[in-house]
Write a protein that holds these residues in place. Structure first.
Motif, short mmCIF file in Angstrom:
data_model
loop_
_atom_site.label_atom_id
_atom_site.label_comp_id
_atom_site.label_asym_id
_atom_site.label_seq_id
_atom_site.Cartn_x
_atom_site.Cartn_y
_atom_site.Cartn_z
N ILE A 5 0.86 -1.18 0.00
CA ILE A 5 0.00 0.00 0.00
C ILE A 5 0.90 1.23 0.00
O ILE A 5 1.77 1.37 0.85
N THR A 6 0.67 2.11 -0.96
CA THR A 6 1.51 3.29 -1.12
C THR A 6 1.01 4.46 -0.27
O THR A 6 -0.06 4.39 0.33
N GLU A 7 1.78 5.53 -0.29
CA GLU A 7 1.42 6.74 0.45
C GLU A 7 0.15 7.42 -0.07
O GLU A 7 -0.39 8.31 0.59
N GLU A 8 -0.34 7.00 -1.23
CA GLU A 8 -1.60 7.54 -1.76
C GLU A 8 -2.81 7.06 -0.97
O GLU A 8 -3.92 7.55 -1.16
N ILE A 30 -1.80 5.25 7.41
CA ILE A 30 -2.28 4.47 6.28
C ILE A 30 -2.42 3.01 6.71
O ILE A 30 -2.25 2.68 7.88
N TYR A 31 -2.70 2.13 5.77
CA TYR A 31 -2.82 0.70 6.05
C TYR A 31 -1.61 -0.04 5.49
O TYR A 31 -0.90 0.47 4.64
N ALA A 32 -1.41 -1.26 5.96
CA ALA A 32 -0.29 -2.08 5.50
C ALA A 32 -0.76 -3.51 5.32
O ALA A 32 -1.68 -3.97 5.99
N ILE A 33 -0.09 -4.21 4.42
CA ILE A 33 -0.41 -5.60 4.12
C ILE A 33 0.62 -6.49 4.81
O ILE A 33 1.82 -6.30 4.64
N CYS A 37 -0.66 -12.25 3.41
CA CYS A 37 -1.25 -11.99 2.09
C CYS A 37 -0.91 -13.11 1.11
O CYS A 37 0.23 -13.54 1.01
N THR A 38 -1.93 -13.59 0.39
CA THR A 38 -1.73 -14.62 -0.64
C THR A 38 -1.83 -14.02 -2.04
O THR A 38 -1.88 -14.76 -3.03
N GLU A 39 -1.88 -12.71 -2.12
CA GLU A 39 -1.94 -11.98 -3.39
C GLU A 39 -3.18 -12.33 -4.22
O GLU A 39 -3.11 -12.46 -5.44
N CYS A 40 -4.33 -12.44 -3.56
CA CYS A 40 -5.58 -12.72 -4.28
C CYS A 40 -6.06 -11.49 -5.06
O CYS A 40 -6.88 -11.61 -5.94
N ARG A 41 -5.54 -10.32 -4.70
CA ARG A 41 -5.80 -9.05 -5.38
C ARG A 41 -7.20 -8.48 -5.15
O ARG A 41 -7.59 -7.53 -5.80
N ALA A 42 -7.96 -9.01 -4.24
CA ALA A 42 -9.27 -8.46 -3.93
C ALA A 42 -9.15 -7.01 -3.46
O ALA A 42 -9.95 -6.16 -3.82
N CYS A 43 -8.12 -6.73 -2.70
CA CYS A 43 -7.91 -5.38 -2.18
C CYS A 43 -7.56 -4.40 -3.30
O CYS A 43 -7.98 -3.24 -3.27
N VAL A 49 -8.53 4.69 -4.68
CA VAL A 49 -7.48 5.59 -5.16
C VAL A 49 -6.28 4.83 -5.75
O VAL A 49 -5.22 5.42 -5.95
N SER A 50 -6.46 3.56 -6.02
CA SER A 50 -5.41 2.72 -6.63
C SER A 50 -4.08 2.80 -5.87
O SER A 50 -3.01 2.90 -6.46
N ALA A 51 -4.17 2.73 -4.54
CA ALA A 51 -2.98 2.83 -3.69
C ALA A 51 -2.34 1.49 -3.40
O ALA A 51 -1.33 1.43 -2.70
N ILE A 52 -2.88 0.40 -3.92
CA ILE A 52 -2.30 -0.92 -3.68
C ILE A 52 -1.66 -1.38 -4.99
O ILE A 52 -2.32 -1.49 -6.02
N VAL A 53 -0.36 -1.64 -4.93
CA VAL A 53 0.40 -1.95 -6.13
C VAL A 53 1.25 -3.20 -5.94
O VAL A 53 1.48 -3.64 -4.82
#
Length: 54
Positions: A5-8, A30-33, A37-43, A49-53
């Protein structure tokens, strides 16, 4: 773990409610992963704001 999760992040909490494993939590302003995480990409799809990359 490749997702982060980025600073955005606007700390809306949508990703927390979407994660099926509960792998996302508050980390200051902010939030953190976590390593659970199993990288299911639901988040990724839920973030307004597309802050998860990769």
């Amino acid at each position: 773990m490749a997702l982060k999760i980025t600073e955005e992040c606007i700390a809306c909490g949508t990703c927390v409610d979407t994660c099926p494993l509960g792998a996302i939590a508050e980390a200051g302003d902010i939030y953190a992963i976590s390593d659970d995480c199993t990288e299911c990409r639901a988040c990724v799809d839920s973030c307004p704001v597309s802050a998860i990359v990769d």
